[in-house]
Design an enzyme around this catalytic site. Structure first.
Site, PDB file in Angstrom:
ATOM      1  CG  ASP A 163      85.607  81.141  28.975  1.00  0.00           C
ATOM      2  OD1 ASP A 163      86.408  80.134  29.951  1.00  0.00           O
ATOM      3  OD2 ASP A 163      86.251  81.687  28.241  1.00  0.00           O
ATOM      4  CG  HIS A 195      89.918  80.931  32.116  1.00  0.00           C
ATOM      5  ND1 HIS A 195      90.984  81.321  31.333  1.00  0.00           N
ATOM      6  CD2 HIS A 195      88.869  80.946  31.160  1.00  0.00           C
ATOM      7  CE1 HIS A 195      90.622  81.508  30.025  1.00  0.00           C
ATOM      8  NE2 HIS A 195      89.483  81.288  29.836  1.00  0.00           N
ATOM      9  CG  ASP A 221      90.849  81.461  25.892  1.00  0.00           C
ATOM     10  OD1 ASP A 221      89.733  81.780  25.193  1.00  0.00           O
ATOM     11  OD2 ASP A 221      90.686  81.469  26.980  1.00  0.00           O
ATOM     12  CG  HIS A 222      87.831  78.264  25.512  1.00  0.00           C
ATOM     13  ND1 HIS A 222      87.401  77.628  26.777  1.00  0.00           N
ATOM     14  CD2 HIS A 222      88.114  79.401  25.799  1.00  0.00           C
ATOM     15  CE1 HIS A 222      87.422  78.345  27.528  1.00  0.00           C
ATOM     16  NE2 HIS A 222      87.783  79.436  27.175  1.00  0.00           N
ATOM     17  CG  HIS A 248      86.076  83.216  23.003  1.00  0.00           C
ATOM     18  ND1 HIS A 248      85.701  83.527  24.384  1.00  0.00           N
ATOM     19  CD2 HIS A 248      85.869  84.069  22.234  1.00  0.00           C
ATOM     20  CE1 HIS A 248      84.662  84.731  24.105  1.00  0.00           C
ATOM     21  NE2 HIS A 248      84.777  85.048  22.863  1.00  0.00           N
ATOM     22  CG  HIS A 301      83.278  79.794  24.570  1.00  0.00           C
ATOM     23  ND1 HIS A 301      83.678  78.800  25.648  1.00  0.00           N
ATOM     24  CD2 HIS A 301      83.768  80.701  24.527  1.00  0.00           C
ATOM     25  CE1 HIS A 301      84.820  79.424  26.235  1.00  0.00           C
ATOM     26  NE2 HIS A 301      84.786  80.778  25.448  1.00  0.00           N
ATOM     27  CG  HIS A 353      81.772  83.827  27.689  1.00  0.00           C
ATOM     28  ND1 HIS A 353      82.678  84.926  28.159  1.00  0.00           N
ATOM     29  CD2 HIS A 353      82.797  83.092  26.881  1.00  0.00           C
ATOM     30  CE1 HIS A 353      83.904  84.657  27.565  1.00  0.00           C
ATOM     31  NE2 HIS A 353      83.985  83.732  26.949  1.00  0.00           N
TER      32      HIS A 353
HETATM   33 FE    FE Z   1      88.343  81.250  28.085  1.00  0.00          FE
HETATM   34 ZN    ZN Z   2      85.727  82.573  26.318  1.00  0.00          ZN
END
Ligand code: FE
Ligand code: ZN
Length: 256
Positions: free
Chosen positions: A133, A171, A60-61, A58, A56, A114
């Site tokens: 996530d 995570h 942090d990905h 985001h 996805h 998400h």
């Molecule tokens: Fe994440």
């Molecule tokens: Zn995420």
């Protein structure tokens, strides 16, 4: 084993998974949060990155996408439903697509909830699920862009996979998820045992991810919203699982 998986911790609690198919030597990084630790893990093993798999959009990905692509010329694979938000995307995949890393084939699932466009990669032969996530150990992702009904449907697709599938989520949230899970499902003996094991692992400084999907099915309340006993415990006797799921997700959002 034709499939090596390396865990690369990034930031506070992200895990990037580097996957190598040994016959072809093809190497994919799943959700490369940060280019530096991913690059170091590759260099240490003398592996050449051929692909990035994004679940996805985001930051942090996908944070490592462009730097890793510039350095390696790798191909970036991600969700068709969110193509415009995946930096450098080359290949866009949707529900039911098959995608191969050398000899290992993955089935792609659309798992919105998400985010609007979130996918998961299931390598059936290697027993590995990369779910970003969507599903966390003993938890699930927050509903930033989707509805409880969408997320329940998405989790249902993942729950249908074999028990010996290893869940590689993005995570290390397991210990705090376990606190909520015990609160939500206090009479679940398997959950109580697992929670104690998780506390011991974290006390030793160990990662808790991956874990087998069968254990998640027995202990993760977000996979069990259609369990009559869990519904009853929350005053939702005979109600739609989506209502139970929505209640659990909302309770978790406010849980400290
Ligand atoms: Fe994440
Ligand atoms: Zn995420």
């Amino acid at each position: 084993m034709p499939f090596d998986v390396v865990r690369v911790p990034c930031f506070n609690d992200n895990y990037v998974w580097i996957v190598r198919e040994t016959a072809s030597g093809m190497v994919a990084a799943v959700d490369p949060a940060d280019p530096a630790p991913v690059g170091a893990a590759l260099a240490q093993r003398d592996w050449r990155l051929t692909h990035i798999l994004n679940t996805h959009h985001h930051a942090d990905h996908v944070g490592g996408n462009l730097a890793l692509k510039a350095a390696t010329g790798c191909t970036i694979v991600g969700p068709r439903a969110d193509e415009a938000r995946i930096p450098g995307i080359d290949v866009a995949l949707a529900d039911g697509a098959r995608w191969s890393l050398g000899a290992e084939e993955a089935v792609v699932f659309d798992v919105p909830g998400h985010t609007r466009g979130h996918i998961a990669f299931w390598f059936g032969g290697a027993r590995a699920l990369f779910c970003g996530d969507t599903l966390f150990l003993l938890g699930c992702g927050r509903l930033f862009e989707g509805t409880p009904a969408q997320m329940w449907t998405s989790l249902g697709k993942l729950r249908a996979l074999p028990d010996d599938t290893l869940v590689y989520c993005a995570h290390e949230y397991t210990q705090s998820n376990a606190r909520f899970a015990r609160h939500a499902d206090p009479d679940n003996a398997a959950l109580a045992r697992r929670s104690a094991e998780i506390d011991a692992m974290r006390a030793r400084g160990e990662a808790t991810v991956p874990a087998p999907l069968g254990l998640e099915k027995a202990t993760n309340p977000f996979l069990r919203a259609d369990d009559p006993a869990l519904a009853r415990a929350h005053g939702f006797d005979g109600r739609d699982p989506v209502a139970v799921f929505a209640h659990l997700r909302k309770a978790k959002d406010g849980f400290r």
